[in-house]
Write a protein that holds these residues in place. Structure first.
Motif: not given
Length: 206
Positions: A27-39
């Motif tokens: 899962f990749v999210s374009p958050t307000s603080t930058g890209l975040v990825a989790s599995h």
């Protein structure tokens, strides 16, 4: 992903099959603080007409991803492997990498506590069903409900997808057969996918 017409996977049913067979997702999210990825593992919602996946995030990943506030990218990676040019004909010296990959896009819907617990139960049953001595959350509802509070369930209806089935469709039949024979020695899942695909049909399956 690179736009390669010969390898496009456009059939939603084939994407569903890829999800079923390869449920460990990124899962990749374009958050307000930058890209975040989790599995996390995902489960295909078989009752939904459009491609829909169910999953859960462990806290505080839901906060880090700003889950439910924006579109996310979910990457499903199927069988893949290096393809040596030594398996080609004379003069063809550029190796490659065969793979099945789907990028799924949508905005997650967060589940309530009861719906999340039902989803976790369903997810557990799905993976435990065919194991000797498999367990169910129903064996300890009090304890498993307590643990479930550390998770946030989600449903993601896929608004669009971009998928590739790159399986040496650009090679002649004899070269493909040779590649598949070598691949089968150490990656039978990828070899099986190669056997399903008709050469020269833009990734269509047999």
């Amino acid at each position: 992903m690179r736009y390669t017409p010969h390898y496009l996977m456009t059939d939603p049913e084939e994407v569903k099959r890829l999800v079923r067979d390869n449920p460990w997702a990124t899962f990749v999210s374009p958050t307000s603080t930058g890209l975040v990825a989790s599995h996390y593992p995902v489960l295909l919602d078989e009752d939904a007409e459009q491609i829909t996946i169910l999953s859960h995030f462990g806290r505080p990943d839901d906060t880090l991803h700003e889950l439910g506030r924006h579109e996310v990218l979910v990457i499903i990676q199927g069988p893949h492997d290096y393809i040596s040019s030594s398996w080609y004909g004379p003069g063809d010296i550029v190796p490659t990498w065969n793979h099945l990959t789907a990028h799924l896009y949508g905005t997650p819907e967060l589940l309530g506590d009861e719906e999340n617990y039902a989803m976790l139960s369903r997810l557990t049953d799905h993976f435990e069903a065919h194991r000797d001595g498999g367990h169910s959350l129903a064996e300890d509802p009090e304890g498993t409900r307590r643990l479930a509070k550390g998770t946030v369930g989600l449903r993601l209806r896929v608004d669009r997808f971009d998928a590739r089935s790159k399986l040496s469709q650009n090679k002649t039949a004899d070269v493909r057969d040779n590649i598949a024979a070598h691949v089968a020695l150490h990656n039978p899942a990828l070899a099986a996918e190669m056997a399903r695909v008709q050469p020269g049909t833009d990734g269509a399956t047999a």
